[in-house]
Design a protein around this motif. Structure first.
Motif, PDB file in Angstrom:
ATOM      1  N   PRO A  39       0.756  -1.084   0.019  1.00  0.00           N
ATOM      2  CA  PRO A  39       0.133   0.053   0.061  1.00  0.00           C
ATOM      3  C   PRO A  39       0.789   1.434  -0.151  1.00  0.00           C
ATOM      4  CG  PRO A  39      -0.715  -1.550   1.949  1.00  0.00           C
ATOM      5  CD  PRO A  39       0.429  -1.997   1.214  1.00  0.00           C
ATOM      6  N   ARG A  40       2.102   1.270   0.587  1.00  0.00           N
ATOM      7  CA  ARG A  40       2.911   2.452   0.789  1.00  0.00           C
ATOM      8  C   ARG A  40       3.509   2.809  -0.807  1.00  0.00           C
ATOM      9  NH1 ARG A  40       5.686   3.263   6.440  1.00  0.00           N
ATOM     10  NH2 ARG A  40       3.912   2.868   7.687  1.00  0.00           N
ATOM     11  N   GLY A  41       3.858   1.449  -1.128  1.00  0.00           N
ATOM     12  CA  GLY A  41       4.592   1.544  -2.463  1.00  0.00           C
ATOM     13  C   GLY A  41       3.261   2.300  -3.664  1.00  0.00           C
ATOM     14  N   THR A  42       2.024   1.828  -3.591  1.00  0.00           N
ATOM     15  CA  THR A  42       0.980   2.306  -4.359  1.00  0.00           C
ATOM     16  C   THR A  42       1.019   3.731  -4.160  1.00  0.00           C
ATOM     17  OG1 THR A  42      -0.067   0.148  -4.381  1.00  0.00           O
ATOM     18  CG2 THR A  42      -1.385   1.953  -5.016  1.00  0.00           C
ATOM     19  N   LEU A  43       0.788   4.163  -2.857  1.00  0.00           N
ATOM     20  CA  LEU A  43       0.654   5.553  -2.408  1.00  0.00           C
ATOM     21  C   LEU A  43       1.842   6.407  -2.881  1.00  0.00           C
ATOM     22  CD1 LEU A  43      -0.993   7.831  -1.181  1.00  0.00           C
ATOM     23  CD2 LEU A  43       0.192   7.204   1.001  1.00  0.00           C
ATOM     24  N   PHE A  44       3.068   5.766  -2.850  1.00  0.00           N
ATOM     25  CA  PHE A  44       4.501   6.466  -3.353  1.00  0.00           C
ATOM     26  C   PHE A  44       4.236   6.966  -4.570  1.00  0.00           C
ATOM     27  CE2 PHE A  44       8.661   6.365  -5.363  1.00  0.00           C
ATOM     28  CZ  PHE A  44       9.228   7.196  -4.236  1.00  0.00           C
ATOM     29  N   GLN A  45       3.745   5.825  -5.503  1.00  0.00           N
ATOM     30  CA  GLN A  45       3.695   6.150  -7.009  1.00  0.00           C
ATOM     31  C   GLN A  45       2.574   7.233  -7.252  1.00  0.00           C
ATOM     32  OE1 GLN A  45       3.084   2.202  -8.192  1.00  0.00           O
ATOM     33  NE2 GLN A  45       5.453   1.973  -9.086  1.00  0.00           N
ATOM     34  N   PHE A  46       1.584   7.378  -6.643  1.00  0.00           N
ATOM     35  CA  PHE A  46       0.511   8.071  -6.997  1.00  0.00           C
ATOM     36  C   PHE A  46       1.206   9.494  -6.593  1.00  0.00           C
ATOM     37  CE2 PHE A  46      -2.575  10.886  -4.900  1.00  0.00           C
ATOM     38  CZ  PHE A  46      -3.664  11.161  -6.124  1.00  0.00           C
ATOM     39  N   LEU A  47       1.631   9.707  -5.299  1.00  0.00           N
ATOM     40  CA  LEU A  47       2.088  10.981  -4.871  1.00  0.00           C
ATOM     41  C   LEU A  47       3.222  11.618  -5.671  1.00  0.00           C
ATOM     42  CD1 LEU A  47       2.166  10.405  -1.080  1.00  0.00           C
ATOM     43  CD2 LEU A  47       0.606  11.747  -2.236  1.00  0.00           C
ATOM     44  N   LEU A  48       4.000  10.579  -6.430  1.00  0.00           N
ATOM     45  CA  LEU A  48       5.105  10.978  -7.058  1.00  0.00           C
ATOM     46  C   LEU A  48       4.567  11.478  -8.591  1.00  0.00           C
ATOM     47  CD1 LEU A  48       8.200  11.043  -6.903  1.00  0.00           C
ATOM     48  CD2 LEU A  48       8.142   8.819  -8.216  1.00  0.00           C
ATOM     49  N   SER A  49       3.390  10.874  -8.943  1.00  0.00           N
ATOM     50  CA  SER A  49       2.777  11.189 -10.046  1.00  0.00           C
ATOM     51  C   SER A  49       2.179  12.533 -10.131  1.00  0.00           C
ATOM     52  CB  SER A  49       1.776   9.940 -10.676  1.00  0.00           C
ATOM     53  OG  SER A  49       0.831  10.278 -10.072  1.00  0.00           O
ATOM     54  N   LYS A  50       1.772  13.089  -9.026  1.00  0.00           N
ATOM     55  CA  LYS A  50       1.083  14.147  -8.695  1.00  0.00           C
ATOM     56  C   LYS A  50       2.086  15.238  -8.254  1.00  0.00           C
ATOM     57  CE  LYS A  50      -3.281  13.017  -9.110  1.00  0.00           C
ATOM     58  NZ  LYS A  50      -4.056  13.371 -10.376  1.00  0.00           N
ATOM     59  N   GLY A  51       3.270  14.919  -8.312  1.00  0.00           N
ATOM     60  CA  GLY A  51       4.485  15.957  -7.987  1.00  0.00           C
ATOM     61  C   GLY A  51       4.310  16.417  -6.617  1.00  0.00           C
ATOM     62  N   LEU A  52       3.905  15.600  -5.565  1.00  0.00           N
ATOM     63  CA  LEU A  52       3.601  15.924  -4.277  1.00  0.00           C
ATOM     64  C   LEU A  52       4.607  15.704  -3.194  1.00  0.00           C
ATOM     65  CD1 LEU A  52      -0.154  14.955  -3.920  1.00  0.00           C
ATOM     66  CD2 LEU A  52       0.951  17.552  -4.105  1.00  0.00           C
ATOM     67  N   LEU A  53       5.705  14.670  -3.865  1.00  0.00           N
ATOM     68  CA  LEU A  53       6.949  14.482  -2.894  1.00  0.00           C
ATOM     69  C   LEU A  53       8.048  15.253  -3.143  1.00  0.00           C
ATOM     70  CD1 LEU A  53       6.607  10.476  -3.072  1.00  0.00           C
ATOM     71  CD2 LEU A  53       5.956  11.765  -1.245  1.00  0.00           C
ATOM     72  N   LYS A  54       8.768  15.631  -2.132  1.00  0.00           N
ATOM     73  CA  LYS A  54       9.872  16.289  -2.357  1.00  0.00           C
ATOM     74  C   LYS A  54      10.849  15.334  -3.085  1.00  0.00           C
ATOM     75  CE  LYS A  54       9.231  18.629   2.109  1.00  0.00           C
ATOM     76  NZ  LYS A  54       9.448  18.740   3.373  1.00  0.00           N
ATOM     77  N   GLU A  55      11.629  16.184  -3.711  1.00  0.00           N
ATOM     78  CA  GLU A  55      12.614  15.628  -4.707  1.00  0.00           C
ATOM     79  C   GLU A  55      13.810  14.910  -3.910  1.00  0.00           C
ATOM     80  OE1 GLU A  55      14.129  16.904  -8.379  1.00  0.00           O
ATOM     81  OE2 GLU A  55      12.117  17.915  -8.850  1.00  0.00           O
ATOM     82  N   ASN A  56      13.975  15.351  -2.753  1.00  0.00           N
ATOM     83  CA  ASN A  56      15.196  15.083  -1.863  1.00  0.00           C
ATOM     84  C   ASN A  56      14.600  13.982  -0.714  1.00  0.00           C
ATOM     85  OD1 ASN A  56      13.691  16.789  -0.214  1.00  0.00           O
ATOM     86  ND2 ASN A  56      15.580  17.853   0.328  1.00  0.00           N
ATOM     87  N   LEU A  57      13.364  13.360  -0.851  1.00  0.00           N
ATOM     88  CA  LEU A  57      12.895  12.371   0.116  1.00  0.00           C
ATOM     89  C   LEU A  57      13.754  11.100  -0.045  1.00  0.00           C
ATOM     90  CD1 LEU A  57      10.419  11.146   1.493  1.00  0.00           C
ATOM     91  CD2 LEU A  57       9.610  10.609  -0.488  1.00  0.00           C
ATOM     92  N   TYR A  58      14.080  10.984   1.438  1.00  0.00           N
ATOM     93  CA  TYR A  58      14.836   9.798   1.758  1.00  0.00           C
ATOM     94  C   TYR A  58      13.639   8.477   1.572  1.00  0.00           C
ATOM     95  CZ  TYR A  58      17.963   6.463   3.789  1.00  0.00           C
ATOM     96  OH  TYR A  58      18.636   5.143   4.100  1.00  0.00           O
ATOM     97  N   ILE A  59      13.664   7.791   0.505  1.00  0.00           N
ATOM     98  CA  ILE A  59      13.008   6.773  -0.093  1.00  0.00           C
ATOM     99  C   ILE A  59      12.550   5.723   1.234  1.00  0.00           C
ATOM    100  CG2 ILE A  59      12.172   5.116  -1.669  1.00  0.00           C
ATOM    101  CD1 ILE A  59      13.091   6.891  -3.875  1.00  0.00           C
ATOM    102  N   PRO A  60      13.793   5.208   1.887  1.00  0.00           N
ATOM    103  CA  PRO A  60      13.598   4.174   2.883  1.00  0.00           C
ATOM    104  C   PRO A  60      12.672   4.776   4.031  1.00  0.00           C
ATOM    105  CG  PRO A  60      15.567   4.003   2.082  1.00  0.00           C
ATOM    106  CD  PRO A  60      15.227   5.133   1.181  1.00  0.00           C
ATOM    107  N   SER A  61      12.680   6.106   4.125  1.00  0.00           N
ATOM    108  CA  SER A  61      11.956   6.631   5.314  1.00  0.00           C
ATOM    109  C   SER A  61      10.602   6.530   5.022  1.00  0.00           C
ATOM    110  CB  SER A  61      12.350   8.154   5.671  1.00  0.00           C
ATOM    111  OG  SER A  61      11.753   8.886   4.533  1.00  0.00           O
ATOM    112  N   PHE A  62       9.970   6.463   3.619  1.00  0.00           N
ATOM    113  CA  PHE A  62       8.782   6.261   3.398  1.00  0.00           C
ATOM    114  C   PHE A  62       8.073   5.057   3.664  1.00  0.00           C
ATOM    115  CE2 PHE A  62       5.231   5.860   0.321  1.00  0.00           C
ATOM    116  CZ  PHE A  62       4.416   6.966   0.527  1.00  0.00           C
ATOM    117  N   PHE A  63       9.069   4.056   3.547  1.00  0.00           N
ATOM    118  CA  PHE A  63       8.536   2.692   3.520  1.00  0.00           C
ATOM    119  C   PHE A  63       8.925   2.348   5.230  1.00  0.00           C
ATOM    120  CE2 PHE A  63       8.945   2.972  -0.711  1.00  0.00           C
ATOM    121  CZ  PHE A  63       7.891   2.318  -1.196  1.00  0.00           C
ATOM    122  N   GLU A  64       9.663   2.755   5.997  1.00  0.00           N
ATOM    123  CA  GLU A  64      10.183   2.356   7.242  1.00  0.00           C
ATOM    124  C   GLU A  64       9.444   3.215   8.240  1.00  0.00           C
ATOM    125  OE1 GLU A  64      14.366   2.673   7.009  1.00  0.00           O
ATOM    126  OE2 GLU A  64      14.676   0.839   5.629  1.00  0.00           O
TER     127      GLU A  64
END
Length: 188
Positions: A132-157
């Protein structure tokens, strides 16, 4: 383990949480400790104890089968050892879980396998959390809502409460779809 300079706190942690680590023939145990030392683990760090536990917890053939699964995804044996050095628990996942996680990260998320070599702790997480987090990650990325410098593991961990605050609740007004993608009753 004391002869190798393993800290008292590491020994106590293993005895407390993984007592079976020490339940084996002393010579066989010494071979495992020697191998972990040769691999370059620092005996003063907890990772040394976790690596000993990981080797103790599986047979050589099981280890080799897991290495083969990672190789199917493109990792070399050296990269498997590199990832193991970062997160010994990386080799504790079952062969089926390794396949499922690698399939998700490589095929669904579109990441290179090398991403996992650098962040092997992701393999240790639950699929119930990752998907579910991966699905949300892709959605937020596609909408340009995630910061470019996001540390990706923190999103999942991230723990659930912090995750909801940082990646769900704050986007409800801009993108109400986040609630469908990541319902409030979801718990990792």
């Amino acid at each position: 383990m004391r002869e190798y300079g393993v800290s008292e706190s590491c020994i106590v942690t293993l005895v407390r949480y993984q007592p079976r680590t020490f339940m084996m023939i002393p010579d066989a145990f010494k071979k495992i400790v020697d191998e972990v030392k040769r691999m370059g683990f620092d005996p003063s760090k907890l990772k040394f104890g976790l690596a000993v536990f990981a080797f103790r917890a599986m047979s050589r053939s099981t280890w080799d089968k897991k290495v083969d699964v990672y190789k199917k995804w493109g990792l070399s044996e050296e990269e498997v050892f590199e990832a193991f050095g970062r997160t010994p628990w990386f080799m504790m996942a079952s062969e089926n879980k390794i396949m499922a996680m690698m399939d998700f990260f490589v095929n669904k998320m579109g990441w290179e396998y090398s991403f996992i070599v650098k962040r092997p702790a992701l393999i240790t997480l639950s699929l119930k959390r990752i998907v579910p987090r991966g699905t949300l990650f892709q959605f937020l990325l596609s909408k340009g809502l995630l910061k470019e410098n996001l540390y990706i593991p923190s999103f999942f961990e991230a723990p659930e409460k912090l995750f909801r605050k940082k990646f769900v609740d704050c986007f409800i007004e801009e993108a109400p779809e986040v609630l469908k993608l990541y319902p409030s009753n979801f718990s990792s």
